[in-house]
Enzyme design. Sequence first.
Site, PDB file in Angstrom:
ATOM      1  CB  SER A 130      -0.833   0.011   1.288  1.00 55.14           C
ATOM      2  OG  SER A 130      -1.430   1.272   1.495  1.00 55.14           O
ATOM      3  CE1 TYR A 143      -3.616  -2.557   5.600  1.00 58.31           C
ATOM      4  CE2 TYR A 143      -3.269  -0.197   5.377  1.00 58.31           C
ATOM      5  CZ  TYR A 143      -3.518  -1.429   4.808  1.00 58.31           C
ATOM      6  OH  TYR A 143      -3.632  -1.536   3.426  1.00 58.31           O
TER       7      TYR A 143
HETATM    8  N1  LIG Z   1      -8.730  -0.616  -0.537  1.00 58.33           N
HETATM    9  C1  LIG Z   1      -7.692   0.183  -0.340  1.00 58.33           C
HETATM   10  O1  LIG Z   1      -7.823   1.413  -0.224  1.00 58.33           O
HETATM   11  C2  LIG Z   1      -6.309  -0.416  -0.289  1.00 58.33           C
HETATM   12  C3  LIG Z   1      -5.208   0.445  -0.460  1.00 58.33           C
HETATM   13  C4  LIG Z   1      -3.941  -0.084  -0.409  1.00 58.33           C
HETATM   14  C5  LIG Z   1      -3.747  -1.445  -0.205  1.00 58.33           C
HETATM   15  N2  LIG Z   1      -4.831  -2.263  -0.039  1.00 58.33           N
HETATM   16  C6  LIG Z   1      -4.585  -3.691   0.198  1.00 58.33           C
HETATM   17  O2  LIG Z   1      -5.238  -4.439  -0.812  1.00 58.33           O
HETATM   18  C7  LIG Z   1      -5.451  -5.755  -0.323  1.00 58.33           C
HETATM   19  C8  LIG Z   1      -6.859  -6.194  -0.678  1.00 58.33           C
HETATM   20  O3  LIG Z   1      -7.782  -5.400   0.038  1.00 58.33           O
HETATM   21  P1  LIG Z   1      -9.101  -4.804  -0.639  1.00 58.33           P
HETATM   22  O4  LIG Z   1      -8.961  -3.326  -0.643  1.00 58.33           O
HETATM   23  O5  LIG Z   1      -9.394  -5.495  -1.906  1.00 58.33           O
HETATM   24  O6  LIG Z   1     -10.164  -5.138   0.513  1.00 58.33           O
HETATM   25  P2  LIG Z   1     -11.325  -6.228   0.591  1.00 58.33           P
HETATM   26  O7  LIG Z   1     -12.290  -6.043  -0.515  1.00 58.33           O
HETATM   27  O8  LIG Z   1     -11.805  -6.140   1.990  1.00 58.33           O
HETATM   28  O9  LIG Z   1     -10.564  -7.620   0.367  1.00 58.33           O
HETATM   29  C9  LIG Z   1      -9.787  -8.221   1.368  1.00 58.33           C
HETATM   30  C10 LIG Z   1      -9.542  -9.666   0.997  1.00 58.33           C
HETATM   31  O10 LIG Z   1      -8.687 -10.245   2.007  1.00 58.33           O
HETATM   32  C11 LIG Z   1      -9.253 -11.459   2.418  1.00 58.33           C
HETATM   33  N3  LIG Z   1      -8.993 -11.749   3.821  1.00 58.33           N
HETATM   34  C12 LIG Z   1      -9.160 -10.932   4.893  1.00 58.33           C
HETATM   35  N4  LIG Z   1      -8.902 -11.595   6.030  1.00 58.33           N
HETATM   36  C13 LIG Z   1      -8.568 -12.865   5.670  1.00 58.33           C
HETATM   37  C14 LIG Z   1      -8.227 -14.034   6.391  1.00 58.33           C
HETATM   38  N5  LIG Z   1      -8.192 -14.061   7.738  1.00 58.33           N
HETATM   39  N6  LIG Z   1      -7.939 -15.170   5.708  1.00 58.33           N
HETATM   40  C15 LIG Z   1      -7.995 -15.177   4.361  1.00 58.33           C
HETATM   41  N7  LIG Z   1      -8.318 -14.102   3.609  1.00 58.33           N
HETATM   42  C16 LIG Z   1      -8.621 -12.955   4.264  1.00 58.33           C
HETATM   43  C17 LIG Z   1     -10.767 -11.305   2.212  1.00 58.33           C
HETATM   44  O11 LIG Z   1     -11.353 -12.579   1.994  1.00 58.33           O
HETATM   45  P3  LIG Z   1     -12.391 -13.297   3.005  1.00 58.33           P
HETATM   46  O12 LIG Z   1     -13.131 -12.235   3.737  1.00 58.33           O
HETATM   47  O13 LIG Z   1     -13.216 -14.166   2.107  1.00 58.33           O
HETATM   48  O14 LIG Z   1     -11.507 -14.120   3.885  1.00 58.33           O
HETATM   49  C18 LIG Z   1     -10.821 -10.467   0.939  1.00 58.33           C
HETATM   50  O15 LIG Z   1     -10.844 -11.297  -0.206  1.00 58.33           O
HETATM   51  C19 LIG Z   1      -5.162  -5.737   1.173  1.00 58.33           C
HETATM   52  O16 LIG Z   1      -3.889  -6.319   1.418  1.00 58.33           O
HETATM   53  C20 LIG Z   1      -5.144  -4.249   1.496  1.00 58.33           C
HETATM   54  O17 LIG Z   1      -4.322  -3.959   2.596  1.00 58.33           O
HETATM   55  C21 LIG Z   1      -6.105  -1.783  -0.082  1.00 58.33           C
END
Ligand SMILES: NC(=O)c1ccc[n+]([C@@H]2O[C@H](COP(=O)([O-])OP(=O)(O)OC[C@H]3O[C@@H](n4cnc5c(N)ncnc54)[C@H](OP(=O)(O)O)[C@@H]3O)[C@@H](O)[C@H]2O)c1
Length: 255
Positions: A130, A143
């Site tokens: 991120s 985080y």
């Molecule tokens: N959205 C943003 O603004 C942003 C910015 C920078 C970086 N990121 C990063 O992008 C990545 C994806 O996040 P997203 O934004 O796409 O959010 P999201 O829609 O909430 O997706 C998160 C994913 O992580 C999985 N996950 C969470 N806890 C888990 C666990 N205990 N075991 C297995 N899987 C788990 C969830 O699957 P289940 O719930 O099915 O387990 C889901 O598929 C993350 O690493 C986040 O830090 C996001």
Amino acid sequence: MKALVTGATSGIGKCIARSLSRRGWELILTGRNETALNALKQELGNAETITADLSDREQVFMVYRACCEKNIDMLVNNAGYGVFGRFEESDLEDELDMINVNITALHILTKLFLRDFKKRDSGIILNVASVAGFLTGPLLASYYASKNYVLRLSLAIYEELRRDRSNVSITVLCPGPVDTNFNSRAGVSFSAKPISPEEAAEYAVKKALAGKLFAIPGIAVKAASVAQRFVPHKLMSAIVYNIRQAKKTDSGQQK
Ligand SMILES: NC(=O)c1ccc[n+]([C@@H]2O[C@H](COP(=O)([O-])OP(=O)(O)OC[C@H]3O[C@@H](n4cnc5c(N)ncnc54)[C@H](OP(=O)(O)O)[C@@H]3O)[C@@H](O)[C@H]2O)c1
């Protein structure tokens, strides 16, 4: 070609799976939400699923064992989330689970697949960090620290691979705000206009397939990743605190 994508049930991971599938890749999709995994498998056609909770170390090893005979060409470590709150107040168990998912699971899968990729001198690792990986993050302290870990680990592995003249590549995705479930899980709202998960995913996949180290989508985020080098640590912490304080939501203090 076959890719393992963690956190494939929503957001960026789901879009990365779709992007790779459009390019003809076979997918192995993981996450906890079995219904969402099966729906995506149905949609893509060329996918298998592994239901796993990556906060549980044994289940991380189970995912590796289920994949290690399948000739994986790309590992996408995308699963992750954030926990909002003042450090002394935020839920300890929730944070430890987050560290297990964001750091420990990524560390284990990166090491085990890297060993396999090195043996055959091919393979791609795409680690989702991120823009937080460049920063200090009061009110989302652990985080931001977890994403610093992902970024620094990926940079170090990149240099080791470069010295070996390896054909294995590692890419680190460092997006700013992306419109996914991330914010509602963390209890924050956007600090800047978000990009879509489709845009973040497509950009990341292009960079990873091209063997680039960094995937930093958007001019503003690229500029922030450079500008932060010239900002004193204490000032950076104060700026991020103010942004985060202004953007917390009512669920921001809750698990
Ligand atoms: N959205 C943003 O603004 C942003 C910015 C920078 C970086 N990121 C990063 O992008 C990545 C994806 O996040 P997203 O934004 O796409 O959010 P999201 O829609 O909430 O997706 C998160 C994913 O992580 C999985 N996950 C969470 N806890 C888990 C666990 N205990 N075991 C297995 N899987 C788990 C969830 O699957 P289940 O719930 O099915 O387990 C889901 O598929 C993350 O690493 C986040 O830090 C996001």
